[in-house]
Design an enzyme around this catalytic site. Sequence first.
Site, PDB file in Angstrom:
ATOM      1  CB  CYS A   1      -0.919  -0.007   1.224  1.00  0.00           C
ATOM      2  SG  CYS A   1      -1.993   1.432   1.275  1.00  0.00           S
TER       3      CYS A   1
ATOM      4  CB  CYS B   1      -1.607   3.906   8.138  1.00  0.00           C
ATOM      5  SG  CYS B   1      -2.728   4.504   6.864  1.00  0.00           S
TER       6      CYS B   1
ATOM      7  CB  CYS C   1      -0.792  -0.063   8.356  1.00  0.00           C
ATOM      8  SG  CYS C   1      -1.389  -1.312   7.204  1.00  0.00           S
TER       9      CYS C   1
ATOM     10  CB  CYS D   1     -15.272  -7.261   6.580  1.00  0.00           C
ATOM     11  SG  CYS D   1     -16.545  -7.007   7.801  1.00  0.00           S
TER      12      CYS D   1
ATOM     13  CB  CYS E   1     -18.564  -5.100   5.431  1.00  0.00           C
ATOM     14  SG  CYS E   1     -17.612  -3.690   6.010  1.00  0.00           S
TER      15      CYS E   1
ATOM     16  CB  CYS F   1     -18.233  -0.004   9.195  1.00  0.00           C
ATOM     17  SG  CYS F   1     -17.126  -0.811  10.367  1.00  0.00           S
TER      18      CYS F   1
ATOM     19  NE  ARG G   1     -19.293  -3.910  13.116  1.00  0.00           N
ATOM     20  CZ  ARG G   1     -20.251  -4.830  12.988  1.00  0.00           C
ATOM     21  NH1 ARG G   1     -20.028  -6.063  13.358  1.00  0.00           N
ATOM     22  NH2 ARG G   1     -21.421  -4.515  12.457  1.00  0.00           N
TER      23      ARG G   1
HETATM   24  S1  SF4 Z   1      -4.177   1.067   6.935  1.00  0.00           S
HETATM   25 FE1  SF4 Z   1      -2.548   0.036   5.765  1.00  0.00          FE
HETATM   26  S2  SF4 Z   1      -3.589  -0.772   3.983  1.00  0.00           S
HETATM   27 FE2  SF4 Z   1      -4.956   0.773   4.857  1.00  0.00          FE
HETATM   28  S3  SF4 Z   1      -4.457   2.666   3.808  1.00  0.00           S
HETATM   29 FE3  SF4 Z   1      -3.172   2.617   5.645  1.00  0.00          FE
HETATM   30  S4  SF4 Z   1      -1.239   1.668   4.964  1.00  0.00           S
HETATM   31 FE4  SF4 Z   1      -2.776   1.219   3.400  1.00  0.00          FE
END
Ligand code: SF4
Length: 350
Positions: A78, A82, A85, A122, A154, A214, A286
């Site tokens: 990705c 974040c 993540c 999901c 979802c 959600c 949740r």
């Molecule tokens: S949480 Fe992870 S997968 Fe989702 S947008 Fe952020 S970096 Fe990408």
Amino acid sequence: MICKKWLIVIACRVKKHLILKYLIMSGVRHNWTLSEIQAIYEQPLLQLVLESATVHNQNHKWGEVQISSLLSIKTGGCPEDCAYCPQAARYHTDVKVQALMDVEEVVSAAQKAKEGGASRFCMGAAWREVRNNRDFDRVIEMVKAVNGMDMEVCCTLGMISEQQAERLADAGLYAYNHNVDTSESHYKEIITTRTYDDRLQTLSNVRKAGISVCSGGIIGLGETNEDRMGMLLTLANLPAQPESVPINALVPVEGTPLGDNNRVPFDDLVRMVATARIVMPKSAVRLSAGRLELSVAEQALCFMAGANSIFAGDKLLTTPNPEYNQDMEMFRILGLTPKAAFADKVVMEQ
Ligand code: SF4
């Protein structure tokens, strides 16, 4: 019945929290203030749980907990940053990149989840945003197929436009997940590749398409209590509260910027669940990531406090989760019953 105007007048003379309690019991509010939410969160723990359990009992079927299943349909790689993540391409983690799954594989996973008692399925893709390409066409096919299985379907695919949300709605998508993650002020410490407003815009696009929303967040990101309350304030004061509010505790993953963060104490999680339940009385709350660390007794307190959904299956996207058999044993011990699909729709419409 005492009118609300009189209650406000009386509030000047008697304890404010009693008035607040009346207002809570009288329905869903969209004008919460940070200090009100803080006052709820900071009560002695058992008093807080008693209050949230009362709200829960008034709005939901006691002891009913939805089993949801979350499948990563496209993993890793990705472009977002974040900080929590392991799927972000820029961090060096053990996550292996996997292209978008085939429709048949997803349908078979959904069937397995349904046989295991899941009433919500999901599908998560590690994308910044949805693009109008063949991958999105394939996701549409997945949604159609799972929708035909009498489960709430979802998706969590990153940012989506109004038109894309409409396409998903037409395919039968029941809910779209897009977490705000944290408070607006702490957000920039966690994500810099898209803004808080981008997040809210996606939620608005989802809402306009008639898909249920959600949205929740994560605690343990280095935020203050005020940030936690700020996150709940954002969600509770949306024009329509989210039908579903996931409360996650950070599972720190080596290689991510937050990999060395401490895990949050269980009572912080209980407080978040309870406060979310009180300020969003009709939403499904949740209990999501971080459940593996909780004992059955600690989870029981979360259910008392108003949690009414768990994610079952040994993985939550890429992080470990309790085994299915362990969860079934917990249901037996606590006398919980799995919630049927679409039960929350009835609660929200009341
Ligand atoms: S949480 Fe992870 S997968 Fe989702 S947008 Fe952020 S970096 Fe990408």
